[in-house]
Design a protein around this motif. Structure first.
Motif, PDB file in Angstrom:
ATOM      1  N   LEU A 239       0.847  -1.230  -0.138  1.00 40.48           N
ATOM      2  CA  LEU A 239       0.149   0.063   0.098  1.00 40.48           C
ATOM      3  C   LEU A 239       0.914   1.308   0.075  1.00 40.48           C
ATOM      4  N   THR A 240       2.032   1.259   0.429  1.00 38.42           N
ATOM      5  CA  THR A 240       2.899   2.168   0.276  1.00 38.42           C
ATOM      6  C   THR A 240       4.242   1.631  -0.502  1.00 38.42           C
ATOM      7  N   ASP A 241       5.183   2.676  -0.848  1.00 39.89           N
ATOM      8  CA  ASP A 241       6.057   2.393  -1.634  1.00 39.89           C
ATOM      9  C   ASP A 241       7.487   1.466  -0.885  1.00 39.89           C
ATOM     10  N   GLY A 242       7.300   1.357   0.578  1.00 39.71           N
ATOM     11  CA  GLY A 242       8.124   0.594   1.293  1.00 39.71           C
ATOM     12  C   GLY A 242       9.111   1.457   1.941  1.00 39.71           C
ATOM     13  N   ARG A 243       9.268   2.657   1.587  1.00 41.11           N
ATOM     14  CA  ARG A 243      10.109   3.520   2.192  1.00 41.11           C
ATOM     15  C   ARG A 243       9.645   3.839   3.579  1.00 41.11           C
ATOM     16  N   LEU A 244      10.471   4.061   4.710  1.00 40.02           N
ATOM     17  CA  LEU A 244       9.849   4.602   6.012  1.00 40.02           C
ATOM     18  C   LEU A 244      10.459   5.866   6.172  1.00 40.02           C
ATOM     19  N   TYR A 245       9.487   6.868   6.463  1.00 38.24           N
ATOM     20  CA  TYR A 245       9.721   8.118   6.768  1.00 38.24           C
ATOM     21  C   TYR A 245       9.449   8.497   8.114  1.00 38.24           C
ATOM     22  N   PHE A 246      10.472   9.336   8.629  1.00 36.66           N
ATOM     23  CA  PHE A 246      10.337   9.608  10.035  1.00 36.66           C
ATOM     24  C   PHE A 246      10.690  10.934  10.167  1.00 36.66           C
ATOM     25  N   THR A 247      10.041  12.103  10.965  1.00 31.97           N
ATOM     26  CA  THR A 247      10.188  13.451  11.298  1.00 31.97           C
ATOM     27  C   THR A 247      11.315  13.288  12.064  1.00 31.97           C
ATOM     28  N   GLU A 248      11.965  14.559  12.457  1.00 29.16           N
ATOM     29  CA  GLU A 248      13.013  14.810  13.630  1.00 29.16           C
ATOM     30  C   GLU A 248      12.583  14.582  14.954  1.00 29.16           C
ATOM     31  N   ASP A 249      11.170  14.691  15.119  1.00 33.37           N
ATOM     32  CA  ASP A 249      10.630  14.334  16.340  1.00 33.37           C
ATOM     33  C   ASP A 249       9.984  12.645  16.576  1.00 33.37           C
ATOM     34  N   GLY A 250      10.347  12.124  15.479  1.00 32.19           N
ATOM     35  CA  GLY A 250       9.876  10.631  15.600  1.00 32.19           C
ATOM     36  C   GLY A 250       8.791  10.421  15.130  1.00 32.19           C
TER      37      GLY A 250
END
Length: 176
Positions: A24-35
């Motif tokens: 359902l997603t491209d498989g990449r995991l994105y996290f902001t600076e605050d987690g």
């Protein structure tokens, strides 16, 4: 052109189960600076899921991770069968089978990596997205042309609708 074997398998499907990351997603995991976690979803995949549901096909999500974003996306799509934190996808698929009274042969499962292999192999229609790991592609009944998070789920939804003779019926309201 799809093989007769794939079309026959897709004709029997009553439930579509989907992995999340890489499907359902491209498989990449994105996290902001605050987690905080960020995921992107394909709107055409979502529309395909809604089309299947309108024809009576049950849709479920089985994911090894737990995420409020996935919970929100499932709710937006009207998916009530959300199994998060489930590393053993086959056990989760079997639980759905018992809960809903739908045999595994009438279920499709879409995955992209090794944890998905047992469910892909047990489902009536095992699907790998185009960018799935090579072993997953090798054991899948069908490999999408589109990649995860980029239309692969919609491709599977269309395949099921076409095999069940419901594609034109689903399209008709948009041509009026």
């Amino acid at each position: 052109m799809l093989s007769v074997r794939i079309t026959e398998k897709a004709r029997q499907i009553r439930l579509l189960a989907l992995d999340v990351d890489g499907v359902l997603t491209d498989g990449r995991l994105y996290f902001t600076e605050d987690g905080q976690e960020i995921k992107t979803f394909d709107s055409q995949d979502g529309h395909g899921i809604k089309l299947l549901q309108k024809t009576g096909i049950v849709c479920a999500i089985i994911t090894g991770r737990t995420s409020q974003l996935v919970e929100r996306r499932a709710r937006n799509l009207g998916i009530t069968l959300l199994l998060q934190g489930r590393e053993d996808k086959l056990v989760a698929l079997k639980e759905l089978s018992v809960q809903l009274g739908i045999p595994l042969e009438e279920m499709a499962y879409v995955g992209d990596d090794w944890p998905d292999l047992p469910a892909i192999r047990a489902a009536g229609l095992g699907v790998a997205v185009a960018n799935a790991h090579r072993e997953v592609r090798r054991y899948a009944d069908f490999v999408s042309l589109a990649t995860g998070g980029r239309g692969a789920v919609r491709e599977v939804c269309d395949l099921i609708l076409e095999a069940q003779g419901r594609y034109e019926e689903a399209l008709a309201p948009y041509l009026e």
